[in-house]
Design a protein around this motif. Structure first.
Motif, PDB file in Angstrom:
ATOM      1  N   LEU A  92     -56.813  -2.415  -5.741  1.00 43.93           N
ATOM      2  CA  LEU A  92     -56.020  -1.742  -6.731  1.00 43.93           C
ATOM      3  C   LEU A  92     -55.310  -0.512  -6.138  1.00 43.93           C
ATOM      4  N   GLY A  93     -54.138  -0.164  -6.194  1.00 46.67           N
ATOM      5  CA  GLY A  93     -53.549   0.929  -5.817  1.00 46.67           C
ATOM      6  C   GLY A  93     -52.489   1.435  -6.357  1.00 46.67           C
ATOM      7  N   SER A  94     -51.666   2.676  -5.955  1.00 49.82           N
ATOM      8  CA  SER A  94     -50.385   3.052  -6.249  1.00 49.82           C
ATOM      9  C   SER A  94     -49.726   3.583  -5.161  1.00 49.82           C
ATOM     10  N   TRP A  95     -48.395   3.774  -5.427  1.00 55.90           N
ATOM     11  CA  TRP A  95     -47.602   4.119  -4.235  1.00 55.90           C
ATOM     12  C   TRP A  95     -46.499   5.281  -5.021  1.00 55.90           C
ATOM     13  N   SER A  96     -46.241   6.405  -4.217  1.00 55.56           N
ATOM     14  CA  SER A  96     -45.514   7.317  -4.479  1.00 55.56           C
ATOM     15  C   SER A  96     -44.522   7.846  -3.129  1.00 55.56           C
ATOM     16  N   LYS A  97     -43.381   8.219  -3.246  1.00 55.38           N
ATOM     17  CA  LYS A  97     -42.780   8.744  -2.138  1.00 55.38           C
ATOM     18  C   LYS A  97     -43.490   9.858  -1.071  1.00 55.38           C
ATOM     19  N   SER A  98     -44.010  10.685  -1.908  1.00 53.78           N
ATOM     20  CA  SER A  98     -44.806  11.976  -1.367  1.00 53.78           C
ATOM     21  C   SER A  98     -46.037  11.573  -0.388  1.00 53.78           C
TER      22      SER A  98
END
Length: 135
Positions: A92-98
């Motif tokens: 499980l994970g998430s992504w962000s530009k920063s």
């Protein structure tokens, strides 16, 4: 009557419960020469009715990134620790530009190589059946 299915359409019928007569009927209704693969696939799905298996919703990171900061299921490769190697691991994970990818199990891992992701399914409907109450 022997029916030849054009080779580009064979995969559409693989794994279906359609009989040869049903396939022949679809052929008669749609006609091979005027039917695209996607339209025929749609006709097969309608003929079969609803399925319990959701469609494959995996997305390549080369094609699209998930919405920022939304938890998704990822297929990831790399080394979250010097003595741990993950290959095609489901995380499980998430992504962000920063920050890039943040993997829930390894929050301090920088440089996780996520290759595929998919949205998480909606949680099950936990309402009691109509006419029943929670005890």
């Amino acid at each position: 009557m022997n029916m030849e299915i054009p080779k580009e359409f064979v995969g559409i019928f693989r794994g279906t419960d359609l009989t040869e007569d049903e396939i022949r009927t679809l052929n008669w209704i749609t006609g091979w020469e005027h039917q695209t693969v996607e339209n025929l696939r749609s006709a097969v799905q309608k003929a079969q009715g609803p399925t319990l298996t959701p469609p494959n919703e995996w997305v390549s990171v080369e094609t699209e990134m998930p919405p920022e900061d939304e938890r998704v299921l990822c297929i990831v490769n790399g080394n979250p620790r010097s003595n741990i190697t993950l290959e095609d691991a489901y995380q499980l994970g998430s992504w962000s530009k920063s920050d890039g990818w943040i993997i829930d199990e390894w929050p301090d891992w920088e440089g996780a190589n996520v290759v595929w992701w998919r949205p998480l399914p909606a949680p099950p409907d936990r309402r009691p059946p109509e006419g029943e109450t929670n005890a």
